[in-house]
Design a protein around this motif. Sequence first.
Motif, PDB file in Angstrom:
ATOM      1  N   SER A  38       0.816  -1.214   0.000  1.00 38.44           N
ATOM      2  CA  SER A  38       0.000   0.000   0.000  1.00 38.44           C
ATOM      3  C   SER A  38       0.851   1.265   0.000  1.00 38.44           C
ATOM      4  O   SER A  38       0.309   2.374  -0.095  1.00 38.44           O
ATOM      5  N   SER A  39       2.168   1.093   0.097  1.00 39.73           N
ATOM      6  CA  SER A  39       3.080   2.240   0.048  1.00 39.73           C
ATOM      7  C   SER A  39       4.020   2.050  -1.132  1.00 39.73           C
ATOM      8  O   SER A  39       5.018   1.308  -1.025  1.00 39.73           O
ATOM      9  N   PRO A  40       3.732   2.677  -2.285  1.00 40.72           N
ATOM     10  CA  PRO A  40       4.560   2.470  -3.482  1.00 40.72           C
ATOM     11  C   PRO A  40       6.030   2.815  -3.285  1.00 40.72           C
ATOM     12  O   PRO A  40       6.914   2.101  -3.786  1.00 40.72           O
ATOM     13  N   SER A  41       6.308   3.866  -2.539  1.00 41.18           N
ATOM     14  CA  SER A  41       7.706   4.250  -2.338  1.00 41.18           C
ATOM     15  C   SER A  41       8.459   3.199  -1.524  1.00 41.18           C
ATOM     16  O   SER A  41       9.608   2.862  -1.830  1.00 41.18           O
ATOM     17  N   LEU A  42       7.811   2.686  -0.499  1.00 43.37           N
ATOM     18  CA  LEU A  42       8.439   1.642   0.329  1.00 43.37           C
ATOM     19  C   LEU A  42       8.632   0.359  -0.479  1.00 43.37           C
ATOM     20  O   LEU A  42       9.691  -0.288  -0.407  1.00 43.37           O
ATOM     21  N   PHE A  43       7.620   0.021  -1.284  1.00 47.57           N
ATOM     22  CA  PHE A  43       7.717  -1.185  -2.113  1.00 47.57           C
ATOM     23  C   PHE A  43       8.856  -1.062  -3.136  1.00 47.57           C
ATOM     24  O   PHE A  43       9.647  -2.004  -3.317  1.00 47.57           O
ATOM     25  N   ASP A  44       8.970   0.105  -3.769  1.00 48.75           N
ATOM     26  CA  ASP A  44      10.033   0.295  -4.762  1.00 48.75           C
ATOM     27  C   ASP A  44      11.416   0.272  -4.112  1.00 48.75           C
ATOM     28  O   ASP A  44      12.374  -0.282  -4.672  1.00 48.75           O
ATOM     29  N   THR A  45      11.511   0.842  -2.899  1.00 52.18           N
ATOM     30  CA  THR A  45      12.802   0.875  -2.207  1.00 52.18           C
ATOM     31  C   THR A  45      13.263  -0.543  -1.861  1.00 52.18           C
ATOM     32  O   THR A  45      14.442  -0.895  -2.032  1.00 52.18           O
ATOM     33  N   ILE A  46      12.341  -1.365  -1.377  1.00 51.00           N
ATOM     34  CA  ILE A  46      12.690  -2.753  -1.034  1.00 51.00           C
ATOM     35  C   ILE A  46      13.063  -3.531  -2.298  1.00 51.00           C
ATOM     36  O   ILE A  46      14.028  -4.317  -2.309  1.00 51.00           O
ATOM     37  N   SER A  47      12.317  -3.308  -3.405  1.00 53.93           N
ATOM     38  CA  SER A  47      12.603  -4.015  -4.652  1.00 53.93           C
ATOM     39  C   SER A  47      13.990  -3.645  -5.192  1.00 53.93           C
ATOM     40  O   SER A  47      14.747  -4.518  -5.652  1.00 53.93           O
ATOM     41  N   LEU A  48      14.345  -2.357  -5.124  1.00 48.76           N
ATOM     42  CA  LEU A  48      15.663  -1.931  -5.597  1.00 48.76           C
ATOM     43  C   LEU A  48      16.778  -2.505  -4.733  1.00 48.76           C
ATOM     44  O   LEU A  48      17.833  -2.913  -5.236  1.00 48.76           O
ATOM     45  N   LEU A  49      16.535  -2.541  -3.416  1.00 50.76           N
ATOM     46  CA  LEU A  49      17.535  -3.124  -2.509  1.00 50.76           C
ATOM     47  C   LEU A  49      17.707  -4.624  -2.786  1.00 50.76           C
ATOM     48  O   LEU A  49      18.828  -5.152  -2.742  1.00 50.76           O
ATOM     49  N   LEU A  50      16.607  -5.269  -3.097  1.00 47.48           N
ATOM     50  CA  LEU A  50      16.645  -6.697  -3.431  1.00 47.48           C
ATOM     51  C   LEU A  50      17.462  -6.941  -4.697  1.00 47.48           C
ATOM     52  O   LEU A  50      18.325  -7.843  -4.746  1.00 47.48           O
ATOM     53  N   GLU A  51      17.226  -6.157  -5.738  1.00 41.98           N
ATOM     54  CA  GLU A  51      17.973  -6.312  -6.989  1.00 41.98           C
ATOM     55  C   GLU A  51      19.461  -6.019  -6.796  1.00 41.98           C
ATOM     56  O   GLU A  51      20.321  -6.736  -7.330  1.00 41.98           O
ATOM     57  N   HIS A  52      19.763  -4.993  -6.019  1.00 36.72           N
ATOM     58  CA  HIS A  52      21.164  -4.636  -5.782  1.00 36.72           C
ATOM     59  C   HIS A  52      21.901  -5.765  -5.042  1.00 36.72           C
ATOM     60  O   HIS A  52      23.068  -6.077  -5.353  1.00 36.72           O
ATOM     61  N   THR A  53      21.234  -6.374  -4.076  1.00 30.70           N
ATOM     62  CA  THR A  53      21.865  -7.461  -3.309  1.00 30.70           C
ATOM     63  C   THR A  53      22.148  -8.661  -4.203  1.00 30.70           C
ATOM     64  O   THR A  53      23.211  -9.287  -4.119  1.00 30.70           O
ATOM     65  N   ILE A  54      21.201  -9.005  -5.083  1.00 31.63           N
ATOM     66  CA  ILE A  54      21.392 -10.149  -5.981  1.00 31.63           C
ATOM     67  C   ILE A  54      22.553  -9.886  -6.935  1.00 31.63           C
ATOM     68  O   ILE A  54      23.379 -10.775  -7.209  1.00 31.63           O
ATOM     69  N   LYS A  55      22.656  -8.661  -7.430  1.00 35.46           N
ATOM     70  CA  LYS A  55      23.768  -8.325  -8.319  1.00 35.46           C
ATOM     71  C   LYS A  55      25.106  -8.412  -7.596  1.00 35.46           C
ATOM     72  O   LYS A  55      26.101  -8.898  -8.133  1.00 35.46           O
ATOM     73  N   SER A  56      25.140  -7.935  -6.345  1.00 36.51           N
ATOM     74  CA  SER A  56      26.397  -7.952  -5.590  1.00 36.51           C
ATOM     75  C   SER A  56      26.844  -9.375  -5.269  1.00 36.51           C
ATOM     76  O   SER A  56      28.044  -9.634  -5.148  1.00 36.51           O
ATOM     77  N   LYS A  57      25.906 -10.298  -5.151  1.00 34.55           N
ATOM     78  CA  LYS A  57      26.252 -11.693  -4.859  1.00 34.55           C
ATOM     79  C   LYS A  57      26.610 -12.471  -6.130  1.00 34.55           C
ATOM     80  O   LYS A  57      27.080 -13.600  -6.037  1.00 34.55           O
ATOM     81  N   GLU A  58      26.380 -11.837  -7.292  1.00 31.81           N
ATOM     82  CA  GLU A  58      26.689 -12.457  -8.590  1.00 31.81           C
ATOM     83  C   GLU A  58      26.033 -13.833  -8.731  1.00 31.81           C
ATOM     84  O   GLU A  58      26.657 -14.826  -9.102  1.00 31.81           O
ATOM     85  N   LEU A  59      24.753 -13.872  -8.411  1.00 30.35           N
ATOM     86  CA  LEU A  59      23.999 -15.118  -8.520  1.00 30.35           C
ATOM     87  C   LEU A  59      23.517 -15.303  -9.956  1.00 30.35           C
ATOM     88  O   LEU A  59      22.868 -14.416 -10.520  1.00 30.35           O
ATOM     89  N   GLN A  60      23.853 -16.435 -10.556  1.00 34.64           N
ATOM     90  CA  GLN A  60      23.419 -16.767 -11.913  1.00 34.64           C
ATOM     91  C   GLN A  60      22.223 -17.695 -11.830  1.00 34.64           C
ATOM     92  O   GLN A  60      22.306 -18.777 -11.221  1.00 34.64           O
ATOM     93  N   CYS A  61      21.102 -17.275 -12.436  1.00 34.68           N
ATOM     94  CA  CYS A  61      19.886 -18.082 -12.368  1.00 34.68           C
ATOM     95  C   CYS A  61      19.129 -17.997 -13.690  1.00 34.68           C
ATOM     96  O   CYS A  61      19.326 -17.081 -14.494  1.00 34.68           O
ATOM     97  N   ASP A  62      18.251 -18.974 -13.888  1.00 36.09           N
ATOM     98  CA  ASP A  62      17.386 -19.001 -15.067  1.00 36.09           C
ATOM     99  C   ASP A  62      15.961 -18.561 -14.751  1.00 36.09           C
ATOM    100  O   ASP A  62      15.278 -18.003 -15.598  1.00 36.09           O
ATOM    101  N   LYS A  63      15.525 -18.843 -13.508  1.00 33.15           N
ATOM    102  CA  LYS A  63      14.160 -18.487 -13.119  1.00 33.15           C
ATOM    103  C   LYS A  63      14.177 -17.886 -11.714  1.00 33.15           C
ATOM    104  O   LYS A  63      14.997 -18.257 -10.872  1.00 33.15           O
ATOM    105  N   ILE A  64      13.237 -16.981 -11.485  1.00 32.37           N
ATOM    106  CA  ILE A  64      13.004 -16.409 -10.157  1.00 32.37           C
ATOM    107  C   ILE A  64      11.708 -17.029  -9.639  1.00 32.37           C
ATOM    108  O   ILE A  64      10.669 -16.971 -10.320  1.00 32.37           O
TER     109      ILE A  64
END
Length: 300
Positions: A38-64
């Motif tokens: 219900s809070s778009p800004s909070l949802f977007d912030t968590i989603s961006l943090l999630l993407e940044h963490t996955i990139k930093s861990k260099e995880l290679q995947c085919d499906k989420i």
Amino acid sequence: MAKATIYTDFFSTKTLSVKECPLTGEKPYQMNFNKVLSSPSLFDTISLLLEHTIKSKELQCDKICATSSSAIPYATNVATSFEKGILYINHTGNDCDDKDNIKNIKIEGGMNIDDKILLVETIVSNNFLLNNIINKIRKYGGNIVGLVLIMNLCEGEYVNLIQQKENIINILNIYDVFNHLENNNLIDLYYCEKVKFYCENVTKTNIKKLLPQPKEDVVEPVVEPVVEPVVEPVGDPVVEPVVDPIVEPVGVPVVEPVVEPVVEPVVFVKEVKEEEIKEEVKEEIKEEEVEVKKEPFVCQ
């Protein structure tokens, strides 16, 4: 800085609230993670943090793969950002408290054999649901490259996955949330310490629940057989004769004397002829007669 904004928004949007007077053993706070949507800004912030963490861990995947309905929006954003396919799990009817139970777990979205799967979950419950989902995916040929956990409640809720050496990536931590709120004077220190105390107690309980405990050697008590006493019939008493024990004398052995045989002397008797005996008798008679004649006769 993004995490600090998220912690503050949790409290302002009532996603996280503190209980004033919790009962003994009751959770001292309440969290409804679905309010983030219900809070778009909070949802977007968590989603961006999630993407940044996955990139930093260099995880290679085919499906989420979203392991629950609350994780689908975040998994969708990540899959769109990385241009990957998306899966989600339908576990309606699965017995989450039964370890390795993969019944009624369905993988929706189309998974191929040898696909590399990255799991996304918002909050983990203290049961075996994630363990069962991982087993289901591996049974159908998928490979788990990691589990991204958005909020770690610090209650030992996934301690069994750590023991199985699963790759778990935490994004947010409940301890950090309350420490930030206390440092910014949004809550009292009392509530912050109460949350930590509660989490430590629940962690001990979950360790016993989720981890196999060593079996203690049960020593069965030795039950001795009950011997019933033999009851003899009552009657006249039987008097057994008393037999004195034979005592053999112990001492110097008796030596019997050696008796030598008595040798009687041998007497040699000369054989005398009858004629010689007769002549001797006659001579004696004659001598007696001669003596009688010589004696004088005296008259009185």
